[in-house]
Design a protein around this motif. Structure first.
Motif, PDB file in Angstrom:
ATOM      1  N   LYS A   1       0.812  -1.227   0.000  1.00  0.00           N
ATOM      2  CA  LYS A   1       0.000   0.000   0.000  1.00  0.00           C
ATOM      3  C   LYS A   1       0.840   1.270   0.000  1.00  0.00           C
ATOM      4  O   LYS A   1       0.486   2.278   0.609  1.00  0.00           O
ATOM      5  N   ILE A   2       1.972   1.192  -0.695  1.00  0.00           N
ATOM      6  CA  ILE A   2       2.790   2.381  -0.931  1.00  0.00           C
ATOM      7  C   ILE A   2       2.554   2.815  -2.369  1.00  0.00           C
ATOM      8  O   ILE A   2       2.879   2.083  -3.309  1.00  0.00           O
ATOM      9  N   ILE A   3       1.954   3.991  -2.536  1.00  0.00           N
ATOM     10  CA  ILE A   3       1.552   4.459  -3.855  1.00  0.00           C
ATOM     11  C   ILE A   3       2.640   5.354  -4.442  1.00  0.00           C
ATOM     12  O   ILE A   3       3.043   6.350  -3.835  1.00  0.00           O
ATOM     13  N   CYS A   4       3.122   4.980  -5.631  1.00  0.00           N
ATOM     14  CA  CYS A   4       4.136   5.742  -6.341  1.00  0.00           C
ATOM     15  C   CYS A   4       3.881   5.563  -7.835  1.00  0.00           C
ATOM     16  O   CYS A   4       2.830   5.051  -8.225  1.00  0.00           O
ATOM     17  N   SER A   5       4.815   5.966  -8.682  1.00  0.00           N
ATOM     18  CA  SER A   5       4.622   5.871 -10.130  1.00  0.00           C
ATOM     19  C   SER A   5       5.858   5.297 -10.795  1.00  0.00           C
ATOM     20  O   SER A   5       6.981   5.504 -10.320  1.00  0.00           O
ATOM     21  N   LYS A   6       5.646   4.617 -11.911  1.00  0.00           N
ATOM     22  CA  LYS A   6       6.768   4.235 -12.760  1.00  0.00           C
ATOM     23  C   LYS A   6       6.990   5.351 -13.760  1.00  0.00           C
ATOM     24  O   LYS A   6       6.074   5.744 -14.481  1.00  0.00           O
ATOM     25  N   ARG A   7       8.182   5.894 -13.774  1.00  0.00           N
ATOM     26  CA  ARG A   7       8.526   6.959 -14.706  1.00  0.00           C
ATOM     27  C   ARG A   7       9.955   6.742 -15.195  1.00  0.00           C
ATOM     28  O   ARG A   7      10.848   6.425 -14.402  1.00  0.00           O
ATOM     29  N   GLY A   8      10.131   6.931 -16.489  1.00  0.00           N
ATOM     30  CA  GLY A   8      11.459   6.720 -17.043  1.00  0.00           C
ATOM     31  C   GLY A   8      11.923   5.298 -16.792  1.00  0.00           C
ATOM     32  O   GLY A   8      11.164   4.333 -16.959  1.00  0.00           O
ATOM     33  N   ALA A   9      13.156   5.152 -16.351  1.00  0.00           N
ATOM     34  CA  ALA A   9      13.725   3.824 -16.119  1.00  0.00           C
ATOM     35  C   ALA A   9      13.576   3.359 -14.679  1.00  0.00           C
ATOM     36  O   ALA A   9      14.038   2.277 -14.320  1.00  0.00           O
ATOM     37  N   GLY A  10      12.923   4.162 -13.838  1.00  0.00           N
ATOM     38  CA  GLY A  10      12.839   3.810 -12.430  1.00  0.00           C
ATOM     39  C   GLY A  10      11.464   4.016 -11.835  1.00  0.00           C
ATOM     40  O   GLY A  10      10.447   3.996 -12.524  1.00  0.00           O
ATOM     41  N   ILE A  11      11.458   4.228 -10.526  1.00  0.00           N
ATOM     42  CA  ILE A  11      10.217   4.413  -9.766  1.00  0.00           C
ATOM     43  C   ILE A  11      10.250   5.812  -9.162  1.00  0.00           C
ATOM     44  O   ILE A  11      11.194   6.172  -8.453  1.00  0.00           O
ATOM     45  N   ARG A  12       9.211   6.580  -9.450  1.00  0.00           N
ATOM     46  CA  ARG A  12       9.162   7.955  -8.954  1.00  0.00           C
ATOM     47  C   ARG A  12       8.462   8.013  -7.604  1.00  0.00           C
ATOM     48  O   ARG A  12       7.343   7.542  -7.438  1.00  0.00           O
ATOM     49  N   ILE A  13       9.173   8.606  -6.650  1.00  0.00           N
ATOM     50  CA  ILE A  13       8.686   8.788  -5.286  1.00  0.00           C
ATOM     51  C   ILE A  13       8.577  10.288  -5.025  1.00  0.00           C
ATOM     52  O   ILE A  13       9.480  11.044  -5.375  1.00  0.00           O
ATOM     53  N   SER A  14       7.482  10.727  -4.420  1.00  0.00           N
ATOM     54  CA  SER A  14       7.356  12.163  -4.134  1.00  0.00           C
ATOM     55  C   SER A  14       6.734  12.369  -2.760  1.00  0.00           C
ATOM     56  O   SER A  14       5.798  11.672  -2.378  1.00  0.00           O
ATOM     57  N   PHE A  15       7.269  13.348  -2.034  1.00  0.00           N
ATOM     58  CA  PHE A  15       6.862  13.603  -0.652  1.00  0.00           C
ATOM     59  C   PHE A  15       6.175  14.964  -0.535  1.00  0.00           C
ATOM     60  O   PHE A  15       6.697  15.972  -1.020  1.00  0.00           O
ATOM     61  N   HIS A  16       5.021  14.987   0.138  1.00  0.00           N
ATOM     62  CA  HIS A  16       4.338  16.241   0.415  1.00  0.00           C
ATOM     63  C   HIS A  16       4.183  16.407   1.922  1.00  0.00           C
ATOM     64  O   HIS A  16       4.611  15.557   2.708  1.00  0.00           O
ATOM     65  N   TYR A  17       3.537  17.482   2.320  1.00  0.00           N
ATOM     66  CA  TYR A  17       3.514  17.833   3.738  1.00  0.00           C
ATOM     67  C   TYR A  17       2.681  16.886   4.585  1.00  0.00           C
ATOM     68  O   TYR A  17       2.857  16.826   5.802  1.00  0.00           O
ATOM     69  N   PHE A  18       1.769  16.135   3.977  1.00  0.00           N
ATOM     70  CA  PHE A  18       0.997  15.167   4.763  1.00  0.00           C
ATOM     71  C   PHE A  18       1.757  13.862   4.956  1.00  0.00           C
ATOM     72  O   PHE A  18       1.294  12.962   5.657  1.00  0.00           O
ATOM     73  N   ASN A  19       2.925  13.740   4.328  1.00  0.00           N
ATOM     74  CA  ASN A  19       3.770  12.566   4.555  1.00  0.00           C
ATOM     75  C   ASN A  19       4.591  12.742   5.827  1.00  0.00           C
ATOM     76  O   ASN A  19       4.839  13.859   6.273  1.00  0.00           O
ATOM     77  N   THR A  20       5.019  11.618   6.383  1.00  0.00           N
ATOM     78  CA  THR A  20       5.733  11.623   7.657  1.00  0.00           C
ATOM     79  C   THR A  20       7.018  10.801   7.556  1.00  0.00           C
ATOM     80  O   THR A  20       7.244  10.087   6.567  1.00  0.00           O
ATOM     81  N   GLU A  21       7.829  10.892   8.598  1.00  0.00           N
ATOM     82  CA  GLU A  21       9.025  10.047   8.647  1.00  0.00           C
ATOM     83  C   GLU A  21       8.649   8.578   8.706  1.00  0.00           C
ATOM     84  O   GLU A  21       9.363   7.718   8.185  1.00  0.00           O
ATOM     85  N   ASP A  22       7.531   8.264   9.342  1.00  0.00           N
ATOM     86  CA  ASP A  22       7.069   6.871   9.369  1.00  0.00           C
ATOM     87  C   ASP A  22       6.795   6.368   7.957  1.00  0.00           C
ATOM     88  O   ASP A  22       7.088   5.208   7.635  1.00  0.00           O
ATOM     89  N   ASP A  23       6.212   7.223   7.121  1.00  0.00           N
ATOM     90  CA  ASP A  23       5.985   6.851   5.718  1.00  0.00           C
ATOM     91  C   ASP A  23       7.309   6.533   5.051  1.00  0.00           C
ATOM     92  O   ASP A  23       7.448   5.514   4.339  1.00  0.00           O
ATOM     93  N   PHE A  24       8.283   7.405   5.269  1.00  0.00           N
ATOM     94  CA  PHE A  24       9.578   7.221   4.630  1.00  0.00           C
ATOM     95  C   PHE A  24      10.283   5.959   5.120  1.00  0.00           C
ATOM     96  O   PHE A  24      10.857   5.192   4.343  1.00  0.00           O
ATOM     97  N   ASN A  25      10.213   5.725   6.421  1.00  0.00           N
ATOM     98  CA  ASN A  25      10.866   4.539   6.976  1.00  0.00           C
ATOM     99  C   ASN A  25      10.206   3.252   6.479  1.00  0.00           C
ATOM    100  O   ASN A  25      10.888   2.241   6.259  1.00  0.00           O
ATOM    101  N   ALA A  26       8.891   3.294   6.282  1.00  0.00           N
ATOM    102  CA  ALA A  26       8.200   2.132   5.729  1.00  0.00           C
ATOM    103  C   ALA A  26       8.658   1.862   4.309  1.00  0.00           C
ATOM    104  O   ALA A  26       8.838   0.698   3.904  1.00  0.00           O
TER     105      ALA A  26
END
Length: 355
Positions: A325-350
């Motif tokens: 249940k980690i939502i991201c996108s495939k872009r170019g040759a990799g996986i695009r990850i983007s962080f906004h203000y509603f994201n937390t360190e717990d999200d990042f650590n997961a």
């Protein structure tokens, strides 16, 4: 930063690291949209009689938030439509400098017209590349995204200001779709002449709304050709028809009211608080992604970057993230990850745990 899971319910079910693809709907926005359509249901055209004054307030909200006079704010359904109107108003045979492999909605409208086009490379030396091309090619226009959609490379805004000071005749047109909403931006003091954006990403304003901001001097350089019944009829359009050329048809009060409410939510949270949270997350992400050798060298070697990252990863990793249940996108040759203000360190650590 306060807990925003109630404001953005999706974050209670998923780790949403995909604002670069689509922003989220907030409870605040939902409340407005429900009330608006209920008003339309029971009032009909009486509600629409107030449309001019309503949209004037939206322009004021947008202008105040980005430090632009409201009479220089055009409301558009999306960035692409606004840019195409703008390009039709440029002198024929203008020489335009683009960034190679910039977002298609920037480059395609330019290259599909009869302009002379030159390019600068997007790499760790982006600003030097642009400066060299401006000095060598002497373009009339620079048209670029402030943040690159695939890998998150961000232009140095101080460089843009310096570039405009050195080449005051250069018309600088910027796409802020991947930028507006993450930091306190002052259009008036920037070196940018035209800033346009769709608002469904970092402003979390849903679809069908966007805006263009103009410096006063642009009105003498650009002569848009589009026109319609809605090009007249408000105090802005009677006094200054330039904005009316970008709004030839009736505008949706639901969509643009959503934009105004979404900006109101950002103001209530505090743009400085948002900027602090985003800076913290992107700094941590760049450090950890670099340590794991997940970033391109052109990203690792830059000091200025957005909160968008393209990490090394295949279909298997992408599917594994989705399974958790980690939502991201495939872009170019990799996986695009983007962080906004509603994201937390717990999200990042997961995220790091799955990687």
């Amino acid at each position: 930063m306060k807990n925003l899971k109630k404001e953005f319910p999706v974050t209670s079910q998923y780790i949403h690291l995909n604002t670069a693809g689509s922003g989220l709907m907030s409870e605040t926005v939902l409340d407005f949209r429900q009330e608006h359509d209920l008003d339309y249901l029971i009032q009909g055209s009486i509600l629409k009689d107030k449309q001019g004054a309503f949209l004037a307030k939206v322009r004021e909200t947008v202008g105040h938030f980005f430090h632009c006079e409201s009479e220089n704010v055009a409301l558009v359904p999306n960035f692409s439509l606004g840019l195409n109107i703008l390009l039709e108003g440029l002198p024929e045979k203008s020489k335009i400098l683009l960034l190679k492999d910039d977002y298609p909605s920037i480059n395609w409208p330019v290259t599909s017209r009869d302009f002379e086009v030159v390019f600068a490379d997007i790499d760790a030396n982006l600003e030097d590349n642009i400066l060299q091309q401006v000095e060598n090619e002497k373009p009339d226009v620079l048209c670029l995204s402030l943040v690159q959609y695939i890998n998150g490379i961000m232009i140095d805004l101080n460089f843009i200001k310096e570039l405009k000071a050195k080449f005051p005749q250069l018309l600088i047109i910027a796409d802020g779709t991947q930028f507006c909403g993450v930091s306190d931006f002052n259009f008036a003091t920037s070196g940018i002449d035209v800033l346009g954006a769709s608002a469904y990403k970092w402003l979390n304003a849903g679809y069908g709304n966007g805006f263009f901001l103009f410096k006063e001097s642009v009105k003498d350089l650009v002569k848009p050709r589009s026109i319609g019944f809605n090009s007249w009829g408000t105090k802005y359009k009677e006094e200054q028809s330039f904005i009316g050329k970008f709004e030839p048809g009736h505008l949706d009060t639901l969509a643009f009211g959503t934009l105004s409410v979404a900006i109101g939510l950002i103001k209530s949270v505090g743009i400085q608080n948002i900027e602090t949270q985003v800076k913290h997350l992107k700094s941590k992400a760049k450090e950890e992604f670099s340590a794991r050798d997940l970033l391109q060298s052109q990203v690792k070697n830059r000091t200025i970057h957005s909160s968008i990252f393209n990490i090394t990863g295949d279909e298997k990793l992408f599917n594994k993230l989705r399974e958790h249940k980690i939502i991201c996108s495939k872009r170019g040759a990799g996986i695009r990850i983007s962080f906004h203000y509603f994201n937390t360190e717990d999200d990042f650590n997961a995220l790091l745990k799955i990687i």
